[in-house]
Design an enzyme around this catalytic site. Structure first.
Site, PDB file in Angstrom:
ATOM      1  N   GLY A  45       0.932  -1.109   0.118  1.00  0.00           N
ATOM      2  CA  GLY A  45      -0.032   0.153  -0.045  1.00  0.00           C
ATOM      3  C   GLY A  45       1.088   1.535  -0.107  1.00  0.00           C
ATOM      4  N   GLN A  50       3.144   9.933   1.431  1.00  0.00           N
ATOM      5  CA  GLN A  50       4.316   9.244   1.240  1.00  0.00           C
ATOM      6  C   GLN A  50       5.314   9.614  -0.015  1.00  0.00           C
ATOM      7  OE1 GLN A  50       2.195   5.129   2.210  1.00  0.00           O
ATOM      8  NE2 GLN A  50       4.319   5.082   3.401  1.00  0.00           N
ATOM      9  N   LEU A  99       6.885   1.734   4.680  1.00  0.00           N
ATOM     10  CA  LEU A  99       7.909   2.261   3.693  1.00  0.00           C
ATOM     11  C   LEU A  99       8.402   3.629   4.573  1.00  0.00           C
ATOM     12  CD1 LEU A  99       6.245   1.501   0.274  1.00  0.00           C
ATOM     13  CD2 LEU A  99       7.616   0.074   1.682  1.00  0.00           C
ATOM     14  N   HIS A 140      -4.192   1.457   7.915  1.00  0.00           N
ATOM     15  CA  HIS A 140      -2.897   1.917   7.942  1.00  0.00           C
ATOM     16  C   HIS A 140      -2.584   3.075   6.987  1.00  0.00           C
ATOM     17  CE1 HIS A 140       1.591   1.427   8.129  1.00  0.00           C
ATOM     18  NE2 HIS A 140       1.472   1.688   7.014  1.00  0.00           N
ATOM     19  N   HIS A 144      -2.345   7.777   7.134  1.00  0.00           N
ATOM     20  CA  HIS A 144      -1.394   8.613   6.319  1.00  0.00           C
ATOM     21  C   HIS A 144      -2.126   9.816   5.679  1.00  0.00           C
ATOM     22  CE1 HIS A 144       2.216   6.451   6.316  1.00  0.00           C
ATOM     23  NE2 HIS A 144       1.775   5.657   6.053  1.00  0.00           N
TER      24      HIS A 144
END
Length: 183
Positions: A45, A50, A99, A140, A144
């Site tokens: 994902g 990100q 990540l 999750h 973000h």
């Protein structure tokens, strides 16, 4: 083209993301770059913050984990402007990594079931009830776009124990095979 992944310490990861519409310039190319970045980084994902974009855009492909979590078989989604409208009462604990937090894996408690509304890549409204690891992955990534990280769900003690690793990540002192971007 795979983009650098923004890591812990960068302010973009702590901002609430903005909604977008079908007129968002370069959206198709951005989604393609996000898929490539996610696959290049061995992720399942990726949320737009990100890669440095404060917009409500998420890509997920859970298929690589479908042997362990059958509910992820064929679970490939583009979520635009997602909103989790319902959280189930039952919770479960699973290990999570990110990540943007390379080298850190921790047990995180989350609701087993959620209902999420989003627009797909064609800007068609979708409402989906998810459970198990599919619900976890969406939660999750949803964190973000809300300016949160999975470590925010940890106890203060756990966070203190991770301080050294987090400081190293924020300085780019991590060993990863994908490009990263620090603050």
């Amino acid at each position: 083209m795979a983009l650098p992944v923004v890591v812990y310490g960068h302010p973009v990861l702590r901002k609430m993301s903005d909604e977008i519409d079908e007129n968002y310039e370069g959206l198709e190319q951005l989604i393609e770059a996000m898929w490539e970045t996610m696959y290049d980084s061995d992720g399942i994902g990726l949320a737009a913050p990100q890669i440095g974009k404060n917009i409500r855009l998420i890509v997920i492909d859970g298929d690589p984990l479908s042997d362990e979590f059958p509910e992820l078989e064929g679970f490939k989604r583009v979520l635009i402007n997602p909103i989790i409208t319902e959280h189930g009462e039952d919770q479960c604990i699973e290990s999570e990594g990110c990540l943007s937090l390379p080298g850190i894996r921790e047990e995180v408690k989350r609701p087993k079931k959620i209902t999420v509304e989003y627009e797909n890549e064609n800007f068609e409204l979708v409402e989906e009830e998810l459970d198990g690891f599919a619900a976890r992955v969406v939660q999750h990534e949803y964190d973000h776009v809300e300016g949160k990280l999975f470590i925010d769900h940890l106890s203060p003690l756990k966070k203190r124990l991770l301080k050294g690793k987090l400081n190293a990540i924020s300085k780019g002192k991590v060993d990863v095979r994908y490009r990263i971007k620090t603050a």
